[in-house]
Design an enzyme around this catalytic site. Structure first.
Site, PDB file in Angstrom:
ATOM      1  CG  HIS A 281      -0.420  -1.843  -6.842  1.00  0.00           C
ATOM      2  ND1 HIS A 281       0.486  -0.919  -6.368  1.00  0.00           N
ATOM      3  CD2 HIS A 281      -0.268  -1.853  -8.183  1.00  0.00           C
ATOM      4  CE1 HIS A 281       1.136  -0.382  -7.390  1.00  0.00           C
ATOM      5  NE2 HIS A 281       0.696  -0.920  -8.498  1.00  0.00           N
ATOM      6  CB  CYS A 282       1.748  -2.181  -1.794  1.00  0.00           C
ATOM      7  SG  CYS A 282       0.745  -0.688  -1.950  1.00  0.00           S
ATOM      8  CB  ILE A 283       3.614  -6.692  -0.567  1.00  0.00           C
ATOM      9  CG1 ILE A 283       3.197  -5.825   0.631  1.00  0.00           C
ATOM     10  CG2 ILE A 283       4.772  -7.597  -0.158  1.00  0.00           C
ATOM     11  CD1 ILE A 283       2.707  -6.615   1.809  1.00  0.00           C
TER      12      ILE A 283
END
Length: 440
Positions: A281-283
């Site tokens: 999800h983050c990068i």
């Protein structure tokens, strides 16, 4: 766009009975996913009485029965949480009796490339309806700078209570790294930014019970930006080495050895490694929040836009390399049997969010390759709604398929044996260096 809201489901195992109305929770966590559940676990284990609120009845019923749905939280952890008083609910009445409420709901991308704050605004409105003086409310969901002050605060103040005067409001970015056994929630410093110094102090005191180090930001905007900076830094540097890998192949340079050598420098350099793309999800998602916010004030965040373009191109590059490998062996990609090993976004977790395996599989199908997969953490895998056949005997499969592509280097895989047994192996992780194995 349809936005779900937290709705009481009536009296059941997931709602509040009359006998519970006088109880008090020291913490209520909204959203019991990969961020919220570890937070609830840590709070329970230090002796806080915790309530969890989630829209999904299956999640709530599973947790109350002692079963976890999150990789980093075991069934044994849930049993200990339950013994410490943790209860999960679909009924938002638990919020009225919580001293602290932490919001950990998803913020996916919307169609215009910005953050979809539907779940956040729904959760905040629910909190506002149950807000009491003296409470602490914290947003942990990743978003763009200004969200806490410009969206969360006004919605909460519709209750008639004022942030900084009647209740405390803060932002604290989640830093959960699924599968990381070294840096868990307690060991990872917690950044906290409050709407006022008093809000920040109250939030810092709360998190000080759960983590070893609390870092106070100047305000909520700085704390929101810190999270985006962390992941934008990784996004841009991954794009750098991905593009470098493509260029090094043309320059007849072993990019993996160059990275190894550069990584010996004890200062001023942090190694990043090429891959088939960026997952999780983050990068691949978080830097877009920042780019979206920057565009709204009339600027372009060119580093992020370029990094996104490079990283999004990597699945196509992987498939083109696969096609070249087969062509070199006198075979066409069309009609060839291709085995994909590892379809999660990182090693040794079941999390498939934004995994580059999906666009790789899609591109292979478009070229009419016959694809199969194996992943020790995934029993069934669907690409665009169509199931991909799963092999059970990995070594027999690599011998029978025309090409094997290692997309994720799970520790369960015997990498040297894969290199020995596969008809043709394309290693996108840079783990198998031996004759006959093609490395990204």
């Amino acid at each position: 766009m349809q936005v779900e809201t937290f709705v009481p489901l009536g009296e059941s195992s997931t709602s509040l009975g009359d006998e519970e109305q006088t109880d008090c929770f020291e913490l209520a966590v909204i959203g019991l996913g990969y961020v919220g559940l570890p937070l609830a676990r840590e709070a329970s284990l230090v002796g806080l009485r915790v309530a969890g609120l989630d829209l999904d009845p299956r999640v709530v019923e599973g947790l109350n029965a002692g079963h976890s749905h999150v990789d980093d939280v075991s069934d044994e952890d849930v049993a200990r949480m339950r013994a410490a008083g943790f209860t999960a609910y679909t009924d938002d009445r638990c919020l009225a009796r919580a001293q602290t409420v932490v919001i950990c709901v998803p913020t996916p991308l919307s169609e215009d490339g910005g953050p979809d704050l539907g779940a956040v605004t729904s959760a905040v409105r629910t909190v506002a309806g149950r807000l009491r003086p003296g409470r602490l409310v914290v947003l942990e969901s990743t978003t763009y700078p200004g969200t806490t002050e410009e969206i969360v605060r006004p919605l909460l103040e519709e209750s008639g209570l004022r942030a900084g005067d009647d209740f405390a409001l803060a932002f604290s970015p989640e830093r959960i790294d699924p599968g990381n056994t070294t840096h868990g929630l307690r060991e990872t410093p917690k950044v906290v930014g409050g709407c006022t110094p008093a809000c920040a102090a109250k939030a810092a005191a709360f998190y000080g019970k759960l983590v070893d180090t609390v870092v106070q930001a100047k305000g909520t905007r700085e704390a929101e930006m810190a999270k985006l900076l962390e992941n934008t830094y990784r996004h841009v540097n991954i794009a750098l080495v991905n593009e470098l890998a493509i260029l090094c192949r043309e320059l007849h340079v072993d990019v993996w050895d160059a990275i190894r050598c550069a990584g010996t420098k004890p200062f001023g350099f942090q190694p990043f490694r090429p891959s088939a793309g960026v997952g999780g999800h983050c990068i691949p998602i978080d830097p877009n929040y920042l780019s979206y916010k920057v565009r709204s004030i009339g600027y372009e965040f060119r580093f992020v836009e370029l990094a996104r373009e490079i990283n999004a191109h990597m699945p196509e590059y992987v498939v083109r390399r696969a096609q070249d490998l087969l062509n070199h062996e006198g075979r066409a990609l069309h009609g060839s049997r291709v085995l994909l090993l590892g379809v999660t976004y990182k090693p040794d977790v079941a999390d498939q969010r934004e995994a580059p395996a999906v666009p790789v599989a899609r591109l292979l199908r478009e070229r009419e390759a016959e694809i199969s997969f194996h992943d020790p953490f995934v029993q069934a895998w669907f690409v665009d709604g169509e199931g991909v056949p799963r092999v059970t005997d990995v070594m027999a499969a690599v011998r029978s398929h025309d090409l094997t592509i290692l997309l994720q280097d799970h520790s369960a895989y015997d990498l040297p044996a894969l290199g020995d047994e596969a008809r043709l192996l394309f290693d996108t992780r840079g783990r198998i260096f031996r004759p006959g194995v093609e490395v990204l």
